[in-house]
Design a protein around this motif. Structure first.
Motif, PDB file in Angstrom:
ATOM      1  N   HIS A   1      27.419   3.074 -43.679  1.00  0.00           N
ATOM      2  CA  HIS A   1      26.786   4.374 -43.898  1.00  0.00           C
ATOM      3  C   HIS A   1      26.439   5.085 -42.588  1.00  0.00           C
ATOM      4  CE1 HIS A   1      23.767   1.157 -44.059  1.00  0.00           C
ATOM      5  NE2 HIS A   1      22.922   1.992 -43.488  1.00  0.00           N
ATOM      6  N   TYR A   2      26.657   4.442 -41.442  1.00  0.00           N
ATOM      7  CA  TYR A   2      26.494   5.118 -40.160  1.00  0.00           C
ATOM      8  C   TYR A   2      27.866   5.370 -39.557  1.00  0.00           C
ATOM      9  CZ  TYR A   2      21.629   3.596 -40.492  1.00  0.00           C
ATOM     10  OH  TYR A   2      20.339   3.375 -40.917  1.00  0.00           O
ATOM     11  N   PHE A   3      28.118   6.575 -39.155  1.00  0.00           N
ATOM     12  CA  PHE A   3      29.404   6.906 -38.572  1.00  0.00           C
ATOM     13  C   PHE A   3      29.192   7.772 -37.337  1.00  0.00           C
ATOM     14  CE2 PHE A   3      28.395   9.760 -42.066  1.00  0.00           C
ATOM     15  CZ  PHE A   3      28.623  11.026 -41.558  1.00  0.00           C
ATOM     16  N   HIS A   4      30.283   8.046 -36.624  1.00  0.00           N
ATOM     17  CA  HIS A   4      30.185   8.639 -35.287  1.00  0.00           C
ATOM     18  C   HIS A   4      30.158  10.166 -35.293  1.00  0.00           C
ATOM     19  CE1 HIS A   4      31.191   4.537 -34.079  1.00  0.00           C
ATOM     20  NE2 HIS A   4      30.811   4.851 -32.859  1.00  0.00           N
ATOM     21  N   LYS A   5      29.258  10.737 -36.081  1.00  0.00           N
ATOM     22  CA  LYS A   5      29.071  12.178 -35.974  1.00  0.00           C
ATOM     23  C   LYS A   5      28.364  12.488 -34.655  1.00  0.00           C
ATOM     24  CE  LYS A   5      24.681  12.305 -38.523  1.00  0.00           C
ATOM     25  NZ  LYS A   5      23.978  12.816 -39.729  1.00  0.00           N
ATOM     26  N   LYS A   6      28.436  13.723 -34.226  1.00  0.00           N
ATOM     27  CA  LYS A   6      27.856  14.123 -32.954  1.00  0.00           C
ATOM     28  C   LYS A   6      26.375  13.770 -32.904  1.00  0.00           C
ATOM     29  CE  LYS A   6      27.585  18.235 -29.978  1.00  0.00           C
ATOM     30  NZ  LYS A   6      27.931  19.685 -29.896  1.00  0.00           N
ATOM     31  N   GLY A   7      25.981  13.122 -31.808  1.00  0.00           N
ATOM     32  CA  GLY A   7      24.584  12.773 -31.609  1.00  0.00           C
ATOM     33  C   GLY A   7      24.210  11.357 -31.974  1.00  0.00           C
ATOM     34  N   MET A   8      25.141  10.604 -32.549  1.00  0.00           N
ATOM     35  CA  MET A   8      24.828   9.222 -32.880  1.00  0.00           C
ATOM     36  C   MET A   8      24.862   8.350 -31.617  1.00  0.00           C
ATOM     37  SD  MET A   8      24.114   9.432 -36.026  1.00  0.00           S
ATOM     38  CE  MET A   8      24.293   8.050 -37.149  1.00  0.00           C
ATOM     39  N   ILE A   9      24.023   7.313 -31.624  1.00  0.00           N
ATOM     40  CA  ILE A   9      23.942   6.374 -30.503  1.00  0.00           C
ATOM     41  C   ILE A   9      24.558   5.054 -30.942  1.00  0.00           C
ATOM     42  CG2 ILE A   9      22.390   5.132 -28.948  1.00  0.00           C
ATOM     43  CD1 ILE A   9      20.375   7.394 -29.330  1.00  0.00           C
ATOM     44  N   ALA A  10      25.463   4.531 -30.140  1.00  0.00           N
ATOM     45  CA  ALA A  10      26.152   3.293 -30.491  1.00  0.00           C
ATOM     46  C   ALA A  10      26.236   2.391 -29.271  1.00  0.00           C
ATOM     47  CB  ALA A  10      27.546   3.591 -31.039  1.00  0.00           C
ATOM     48  N   ALA A  11      26.543   1.129 -29.525  1.00  0.00           N
ATOM     49  CA  ALA A  11      26.609   0.128 -28.463  1.00  0.00           C
ATOM     50  C   ALA A  11      28.030   0.000 -27.932  1.00  0.00           C
ATOM     51  CB  ALA A  11      26.131  -1.219 -28.985  1.00  0.00           C
ATOM     52  N   ALA A  12      28.156  -0.004 -26.617  1.00  0.00           N
ATOM     53  CA  ALA A  12      29.454  -0.265 -25.993  1.00  0.00           C
ATOM     54  C   ALA A  12      29.812  -1.736 -26.183  1.00  0.00           C
ATOM     55  CB  ALA A  12      29.394   0.077 -24.512  1.00  0.00           C
ATOM     56  N   ARG A  13      31.088  -2.053 -26.067  1.00  0.00           N
ATOM     57  CA  ARG A  13      31.508  -3.448 -26.203  1.00  0.00           C
ATOM     58  C   ARG A  13      32.881  -3.657 -25.584  1.00  0.00           C
ATOM     59  NH1 ARG A  13      35.401  -4.451 -30.022  1.00  0.00           N
ATOM     60  NH2 ARG A  13      35.744  -2.921 -31.690  1.00  0.00           N
ATOM     61  N   GLN A  14      33.272  -4.918 -25.428  1.00  0.00           N
ATOM     62  CA  GLN A  14      34.603  -5.273 -24.962  1.00  0.00           C
ATOM     63  C   GLN A  14      35.606  -5.089 -26.104  1.00  0.00           C
ATOM     64  OE1 GLN A  14      35.581  -6.020 -21.991  1.00  0.00           O
ATOM     65  NE2 GLN A  14      33.743  -6.571 -20.865  1.00  0.00           N
ATOM     66  N   PRO A  15      36.903  -4.893 -25.782  1.00  0.00           N
ATOM     67  CA  PRO A  15      37.916  -4.672 -26.820  1.00  0.00           C
ATOM     68  C   PRO A  15      38.103  -5.884 -27.731  1.00  0.00           C
ATOM     69  CG  PRO A  15      38.732  -4.050 -24.640  1.00  0.00           C
ATOM     70  CD  PRO A  15      37.454  -4.762 -24.424  1.00  0.00           C
ATOM     71  N   ASP A  16      38.718  -5.636 -28.893  1.00  0.00           N
ATOM     72  CA  ASP A  16      38.924  -6.692 -29.889  1.00  0.00           C
ATOM     73  C   ASP A  16      39.700  -7.884 -29.331  1.00  0.00           C
ATOM     74  OD1 ASP A  16      37.634  -5.057 -31.619  1.00  0.00           O
ATOM     75  OD2 ASP A  16      39.321  -4.719 -32.967  1.00  0.00           O
ATOM     76  N   GLY A  17      40.652  -7.626 -28.421  1.00  0.00           N
ATOM     77  CA  GLY A  17      41.501  -8.695 -27.900  1.00  0.00           C
ATOM     78  C   GLY A  17      40.723  -9.828 -27.265  1.00  0.00           C
TER      79      GLY A  17
ATOM     80  N   GLN B   1      31.054  12.289 -44.462  1.00  0.00           N
ATOM     81  CA  GLN B   1      31.811  12.269 -43.218  1.00  0.00           C
ATOM     82  C   GLN B   1      32.599  13.564 -43.028  1.00  0.00           C
ATOM     83  OE1 GLN B   1      33.725   8.415 -44.161  1.00  0.00           O
ATOM     84  NE2 GLN B   1      33.264   7.819 -42.063  1.00  0.00           N
ATOM     85  N   ILE B   2      33.271  13.995 -44.062  1.00  0.00           N
ATOM     86  CA  ILE B   2      34.076  15.220 -43.968  1.00  0.00           C
ATOM     87  C   ILE B   2      33.188  16.411 -43.608  1.00  0.00           C
ATOM     88  CG2 ILE B   2      35.467  16.862 -45.292  1.00  0.00           C
ATOM     89  CD1 ILE B   2      36.602  14.450 -46.823  1.00  0.00           C
ATOM     90  N   GLU B   3      32.027  16.489 -44.255  1.00  0.00           N
ATOM     91  CA  GLU B   3      31.099  17.587 -43.974  1.00  0.00           C
ATOM     92  C   GLU B   3      30.666  17.563 -42.507  1.00  0.00           C
ATOM     93  OE1 GLU B   3      28.318  20.725 -44.262  1.00  0.00           O
ATOM     94  OE2 GLU B   3      29.989  20.166 -45.563  1.00  0.00           O
ATOM     95  N   ALA B   4      30.315  16.378 -41.995  1.00  0.00           N
ATOM     96  CA  ALA B   4      29.836  16.257 -40.618  1.00  0.00           C
ATOM     97  C   ALA B   4      30.936  16.542 -39.610  1.00  0.00           C
ATOM     98  CB  ALA B   4      29.253  14.869 -40.386  1.00  0.00           C
ATOM     99  N   TYR B   5      32.089  15.935 -39.795  1.00  0.00           N
ATOM    100  CA  TYR B   5      33.158  16.054 -38.808  1.00  0.00           C
ATOM    101  C   TYR B   5      33.798  17.442 -38.786  1.00  0.00           C
ATOM    102  CZ  TYR B   5      33.013  11.010 -37.941  1.00  0.00           C
ATOM    103  OH  TYR B   5      32.632   9.741 -37.584  1.00  0.00           O
ATOM    104  N   THR B   6      33.688  18.187 -39.875  1.00  0.00           N
ATOM    105  CA  THR B   6      34.273  19.531 -39.903  1.00  0.00           C
ATOM    106  C   THR B   6      33.249  20.622 -39.601  1.00  0.00           C
ATOM    107  OG1 THR B   6      33.940  19.691 -42.311  1.00  0.00           O
ATOM    108  CG2 THR B   6      36.075  18.865 -41.539  1.00  0.00           C
ATOM    109  N   THR B   7      31.995  20.220 -39.340  1.00  0.00           N
ATOM    110  CA  THR B   7      30.960  21.213 -39.005  1.00  0.00           C
ATOM    111  C   THR B   7      30.370  20.953 -37.612  1.00  0.00           C
ATOM    112  OG1 THR B   7      29.327  19.894 -40.240  1.00  0.00           O
ATOM    113  CG2 THR B   7      30.355  21.750 -41.394  1.00  0.00           C
ATOM    114  N   ILE B   8      29.668  19.819 -37.457  1.00  0.00           N
ATOM    115  CA  ILE B   8      29.077  19.529 -36.138  1.00  0.00           C
ATOM    116  C   ILE B   8      30.016  18.715 -35.260  1.00  0.00           C
ATOM    117  CG2 ILE B   8      26.728  19.657 -37.032  1.00  0.00           C
ATOM    118  CD1 ILE B   8      26.613  16.597 -36.897  1.00  0.00           C
ATOM    119  N   GLY B   9      30.969  17.989 -35.874  1.00  0.00           N
ATOM    120  CA  GLY B   9      31.944  17.237 -35.100  1.00  0.00           C
ATOM    121  C   GLY B   9      31.536  15.796 -34.838  1.00  0.00           C
TER     122      GLY B   9
END
Length: 281
Positions: free
Chosen positions: A100-116, A207-215
């Motif tokens: 239920h959390y996705f990467h709309k503008k303004g979200m804070i997320a944790a950096a990480r190493q790649p899946d490999g 998601q569609i609403e967020a990504y097509t309005t605020i990005g």
């Protein structure tokens, strides 16, 4: 019966008072470009607790936003490099990726190493990023562009599609990439029907609403732990994302931060910042 009614009345009052007085941590990130204010989510407890501990200990202070990318994100909080800890000793956190959390503008997320080298998608123990992203057209957002491109290449091999192939080559040679993208997208339904393929990505209405309005940055969804949200000063983060950069997207002029946390009632946070707490499921 009267005693029972009084009991439930008092219970209701106590419950209401507790909710009104419930406190949360308000995060303030001070930079030379201004102040960013955020809250952290309760249902990502490992990340929330870790961030608060680092901030209260002052360990974020004098770290930088060391990687910034226009229309993408700003990343900072490299505590362990500042403290001269060898990379192999950097602590990590278990992934807390919530659908239920996705990467709309303004979200804070944790950096990480790649899946490999990090198949469990464990988060870096200090570094975080704030999403900027861009606003998407709904058709582009909901289309698997990689598969669409491959399907179009296959489709244009047909003798009946000579005119389409010529138009594609002409737009490419003229470097009219926006027109080329529009052409490719216009063929999605036709390709799905002709080649019997699915080129559509599933997004929720939210998601569609967020990504097509605020990005935002949809391709990062379900890949990284989103654990907080900017509630004031998003324009500061966006300004930082536009600064001149050099090698590895590092700002030419260091952008230092000071991070503070303070307890404040959720009711006051909602009133002062116009923020509504999410339904954390």
């Amino acid at each position: 019966m009267r005693a029972v009614r009084i009991f439930f009345f008092l219970l209701l009052c106590a419950s209401s008072f507790a909710c009104a007085g419930e406190k949360d941590y308000l995060v303030t990130i001070e930079t030379s470009h201004g102040k960013i204010v955020a809250v952290l989510f309760d249902d990502t407890p490992e990340h929330k607790s870790n961030f608060i501990k680092l901030a209260e200990a002052g360990r974020f202070d004098s770290t930088e936003f060391q990687r910034v990318m226009k229309d993408f994100m700003i990343q900072g909080g490299d505590v362990f490099t500042k403290e001269n800890l060898p990379p192999q000793d950097w602590p990590t956190l278990p992934a807390e990726i919530r659908p239920h959390y996705f990467h709309k503008k303004g979200m804070i997320a944790a950096a990480r190493q790649p899946d490999g080298i990090n198949p469990d998608r464990r988060s870096n123990g200090s570094q975080f990023y704030i999403t900027i992203g861009k606003v998407y057209d709904e058709l582009e957002l909901t289309t698997d562009m990689g598969e669409l491109q491959k399907s179009l290449m296959k489709y244009m091999e047909l003798g009946s599609q000579a005119a389409l192939r010529e138009k594609y080559i002409r737009l490419y040679n003229e470097e009219k990439y926006d027109s080329l993208t529009a052409l490719i997208l216009s063929k999605r339904d036709e390709l799905e029907k002709s080649l019997n393929v699915n080129l559509t990505k599933d997004f929720t209405a939210e998601q569609i609403e967020a990504y097509t309005t605020i990005g935002g940055v949809p391709h990062l969804d379900k890949e990284y732990t989103v654990f907080g949200e900017v509630i004031q000063g998003l324009e500061v983060a966006e300004e930082i994302s536009n600064v001149p950069t050099g090698y590895r997207d590092r700002p030419n002029e260091p952008i230092l931060m000071t991070v503070k946390v303070e307890k404040m009632s959720r009711k006051k946070i909602e009133k002062n910042y116009g923020y509504s707490y999410p339904n954390e499921n």
